[in-house]
Design a protein around this motif. Sequence first.
Motif: not given
Length: 55
Positions: A13, A29, A34-35, A37-39, A42
């Motif tokens: 993050h 990125c 997935l986890n 990457r999503s942080h 965000g």
Amino acid sequence: MKRQKRDRLERAHQRGYQAGITGHSKEMCPYQTLNQRSHWLGGWRKAMEDKVSFA
């Protein structure tokens, strides 16, 4: 959740935020999972919001 896993997500993050503040695109990125990457995304989105707020 283990501290080590939480720290990795927090770091993703923070790195996303730094990338957003410095003007990098979200396609930059470096994470594949997935986890993480999503942080990262965000953090990047938060940076974009902050840039608009300060401008």
